[in-house]
Every structure is written in structure tokens, then in C-alpha cells.
Write a protein that holds these residues in place. Structure first.
Motif, PDB file in Angstrom:
ATOM      1  N   ALA A  76       0.822  -1.203   0.000  1.00 37.67           N
ATOM      2  CA  ALA A  76       0.000   0.000   0.000  1.00 37.67           C
ATOM      3  C   ALA A  76       0.864   1.264   0.000  1.00 37.67           C
ATOM      4  CB  ALA A  76      -0.930  -0.004   1.209  1.00 37.67           C
ATOM      5  N   TRP A  77       1.940   1.254   0.777  1.00 33.17           N
ATOM      6  CA  TRP A  77       2.812   2.427   0.823  1.00 33.17           C
ATOM      7  C   TRP A  77       3.376   2.739  -0.559  1.00 33.17           C
ATOM      8  CZ3 TRP A  77       4.395   5.652   4.904  1.00 33.17           C
ATOM      9  CH2 TRP A  77       5.431   6.530   4.589  1.00 33.17           C
ATOM     10  N   ARG A  78       3.917   1.727  -1.205  1.00 31.61           N
ATOM     11  CA  ARG A  78       4.534   1.939  -2.514  1.00 31.61           C
ATOM     12  C   ARG A  78       3.496   2.270  -3.581  1.00 31.61           C
ATOM     13  NH1 ARG A  78       9.821  -0.454  -3.464  1.00 31.61           N
ATOM     14  NH2 ARG A  78      10.791  -1.040  -1.485  1.00 31.61           N
TER      15      ARG A  78
ATOM     16  N   PRO B 189       9.806   3.941  -2.046  1.00 33.27           N
ATOM     17  CA  PRO B 189       9.955   2.971  -0.957  1.00 33.27           C
ATOM     18  C   PRO B 189       9.923   3.666   0.395  1.00 33.27           C
ATOM     19  CG  PRO B 189      12.063   3.350  -2.041  1.00 33.27           C
ATOM     20  CD  PRO B 189      11.028   4.064  -2.863  1.00 33.27           C
ATOM     21  N   PRO B 190       9.472   2.975   1.444  1.00 36.93           N
ATOM     22  CA  PRO B 190       9.447   3.565   2.786  1.00 36.93           C
ATOM     23  C   PRO B 190      10.829   3.578   3.403  1.00 36.93           C
ATOM     24  CG  PRO B 190       8.713   1.301   2.881  1.00 36.93           C
ATOM     25  CD  PRO B 190       8.936   1.598   1.426  1.00 36.93           C
ATOM     26  N   VAL B 191      10.982   4.366   4.444  1.00 36.97           N
ATOM     27  CA  VAL B 191      12.209   4.358   5.244  1.00 36.97           C
ATOM     28  C   VAL B 191      11.953   3.467   6.454  1.00 36.97           C
ATOM     29  CG1 VAL B 191      13.832   5.721   6.599  1.00 36.97           C
ATOM     30  CG2 VAL B 191      12.811   6.695   4.516  1.00 36.97           C
TER      31      VAL B 191
ATOM     32  N   VAL C 175       7.066  -0.148   8.008  1.00 41.71           N
ATOM     33  CA  VAL C 175       5.815   0.589   7.838  1.00 41.71           C
ATOM     34  C   VAL C 175       4.806   0.065   8.851  1.00 41.71           C
ATOM     35  CG1 VAL C 175       3.973   1.213   6.242  1.00 41.71           C
ATOM     36  CG2 VAL C 175       6.287   0.840   5.380  1.00 41.71           C
ATOM     37  N   PHE C 176       4.163   0.989   9.574  1.00 44.40           N
ATOM     38  CA  PHE C 176       3.172   0.619  10.572  1.00 44.40           C
ATOM     39  C   PHE C 176       1.846   1.320  10.290  1.00 44.40           C
ATOM     40  CE2 PHE C 176       7.169  -0.017  12.887  1.00 44.40           C
ATOM     41  CZ  PHE C 176       6.958  -1.296  13.394  1.00 44.40           C
TER      42      PHE C 176
ATOM     43  N   ASN D 153       2.579   4.954   8.504  1.00 51.74           N
ATOM     44  CA  ASN D 153       3.762   5.781   8.742  1.00 51.74           C
ATOM     45  C   ASN D 153       5.013   4.923   8.633  1.00 51.74           C
ATOM     46  OD1 ASN D 153       4.624   4.756  11.457  1.00 51.74           O
ATOM     47  ND2 ASN D 153       2.615   5.547  12.066  1.00 51.74           N
ATOM     48  N   ASP D 154       6.115   5.565   8.214  1.00 53.38           N
ATOM     49  CA  ASP D 154       7.401   4.879   8.172  1.00 53.38           C
ATOM     50  C   ASP D 154       8.344   5.539   9.175  1.00 53.38           C
ATOM     51  OD1 ASP D 154       8.022   7.264   6.971  1.00 53.38           O
ATOM     52  OD2 ASP D 154       9.090   6.384   5.261  1.00 53.38           O
ATOM     53  N   GLN D 155       9.577   5.113   9.200  1.00 56.68           N
ATOM     54  CA  GLN D 155      10.517   5.602  10.200  1.00 56.68           C
ATOM     55  C   GLN D 155      10.751   7.100  10.065  1.00 56.68           C
ATOM     56  OE1 GLN D 155      14.113   3.304  10.491  1.00 56.68           O
ATOM     57  NE2 GLN D 155      15.216   4.923  11.536  1.00 56.68           N
ATOM     58  N   ALA D 156      10.821   7.600   8.839  1.00 60.49           N
ATOM     59  CA  ALA D 156      11.046   9.029   8.629  1.00 60.49           C
ATOM     60  C   ALA D 156       9.902   9.860   9.199  1.00 60.49           C
ATOM     61  CB  ALA D 156      11.212   9.317   7.137  1.00 60.49           C
ATOM     62  N   MET D 157       8.677   9.416   8.993  1.00 61.85           N
ATOM     63  CA  MET D 157       7.520  10.133   9.537  1.00 61.85           C
ATOM     64  C   MET D 157       7.521  10.108  11.061  1.00 61.85           C
ATOM     65  SD  MET D 157       4.441   8.990   6.949  1.00 61.85           S
ATOM     66  CE  MET D 157       3.201   9.869   7.911  1.00 61.85           C
TER      67      MET D 157
END
Length: 238
Positions: free
Chosen positions: A149-151, A157-159, A162-163, A176-180
């Protein structure tokens, strides 16, 4: 239909009851003329035979004698046919492991991320709900629903991991990913209110002298930590 009392391996009909007391076999569906004895002994391992075996299982699971039939087949080590809703493999697994291993659902494969996202999600108001399994294969790569879903939505790509960022079960729109998460932590620190332990820590990070409300809040939190092992009180009374 045979009336042998389970002496022949491929007899699956109820016995002649004239010389014994009534028992579970009198209520068995396999006694019905509706079914042939071969129904319970599908031959081969091709798709048609497997379908026939599962149909026999479905019939067994409607049978009022399913439980005692199953127990009898396990106790007498019946190595062929469907008995009490269990296949021969099911019974072998029970004897070997004490349980029937769960059958793994094949991982669905797609040519692209967009194909997987389009096929395995549905809109629900402000949410997008994942309706597929816990994993899909895109080409030779396995991906989780959140990664797909993120991609699919962000095209990048996420950092890190993904949660879900939503309380709605199965939602893959709000993620959200690590950067967010790191950005939110920074914002939280920057907007920490005075009169709290976080506010005191903000003063320290900025090289400032903490204000009185922040110093009192930090002292209260320290005292609470020594007494209870946790800092549950952020704000002290003015």
C-alpha cells in the motif's frame, strides 16, 4: 452398499444392527442410499480426486455421528478414506504431531504492486481496507500489505518499517514509516509545553535556563520516579 462391520478396508457403510445395541453408526449419513461407498475413498492425487475428498469431508461434517466416527477411525488406525471429517493424511498428522497442522494458504502472486493493491483493497469511507492475505509476491519479492500500500500510493519505498497509523482494522491508507515517526518526535519535542518535564528537557536542549513551572514539573517527575518507578505526572500544580 456393504453391511460389513468395518472388516474390509473399503467398507464405509453402517453395519447390520440386528445383533448389537444401537450406537453412533445408526445415525451415520454414510448409511444413506444417497451415497455410494466409494464416496469416502477417492482415488488418486489429481485435482478431481482432491475435490472429491473435500466433498466427502463436507458431508462428514454435517453428520451427527462425526465425532464418534472420527475417534473410532483414529483408535483403530484406519489408513484409508475419509472418516469423521478427517482424511487419511489428517489422521496421520494427528498420530504424528498430536494435532492437524494448519494448511497454509498459497501466497498470491502479482505482476506489479499496483495490480496487487487494486485487487486486494477496497474503499471504506476515508479508509482503504486490505482484503488479501498477510503476504503477497510481486515477481520474486514477498511484501506485506503495508509495504504494498505504501509503494502503491506514494510511488517511493518507505524508510524502515511501515506501521498502521489508524485504529480501523485492516486500513492500509493511513500508514507511517521511520522518517515520519522521527519527524513527529522532533515536532513533539519542539512544541513541548512549559510546566511539563518535556518542557524542562526542551529548555536544556536549547541551552536555556528552565522556567519555574518547568523546574517544578521536572522535580515532581523525579520524585515520582523514585517512589513509583515511573514518571506519570507531567504537569505540576502552579
Amino acid at each position: 452398499m456393504s453391511t460389513t462391520l468395518f472388516k474390509v478396508v473399503k467398507s464405509h457403510a453402517a453395519p447390520n444392527t440386528g445383533s448389537r445395541a444401537t450406537d453412533w453408526r445408526d445415525n451415520a449419513l454414510c448409511r444413506s442410499d444417497q451415497y455410494d461407498a466409494d464416496t469416502w475413498f477417492p482415488k488418486g492425487t489429481d485435482a478431481a480426486s482432491m475435490d472429491a475428498e473435500q466433498e466427502a469431508v463436507r458431508i462428514c461434517r454435517r453428520c451427527p455421528a462425526m465425532a464418534p466416527c472420527r475417534d473410532w477411525a483414529i483408535e483403530t488406525r484406519q489408513d484409508h478414506g475419509v472418516w469423521g471429517g478427517l482424511t487419511a493424511q489428517d489422521r496421520a498428522d494427528l498420530r504424528r504431531h498430536g494435532r492437524i497442522p494448519k494448511k497454509r494458504t498459497p501466497i498470491q502472486a502479482f505482476a506489479s504492486i499496483q495490480d496487487a493493491y487494486g485487487a486486494l483493497t477496497r474503499k471504506d469511507g476515508r479508509h482503504v481496507i486490505w482484503i488479501g492475505g498477510n503476504e503477497v509476491r510481486i515477481g520474486s519479492v514477498r511484501m506485506s500489505p503495508n509495504q504494498v500500500a505504501w509503494r502503491a500510493r506514494r510511488k517511493t519505498p518507505p524508510v524502515g518499517r511501515v506501521f498502521p497509523d489508524c485504529q480501523t482494522d485492516g486500513c492500509v491508507r493511513h500508514l507511517n514509516d521511520q522518517a515520519m515517526r522521527q519527524e513527529r518526535d522532533v515536532q513533539k519535542r519542539e512544541t513541548a509545553a512549559c510546566g511539563t518535564r518535556s518542557g524542562y528537557q526542551k529548555h536544556r536542549r536549547n541551552g536555556e535556563t528552565a522556567c519555574d513551572p518547568c523546574r517544578r514539573a521536572n522535580a515532581d517527575a523525579d520524585r515520582n520516579l523514585r517512589k513509583t518507578g515511573t514518571t506519570t505526572t507531567e504537569r505540576s500544580a502552579a
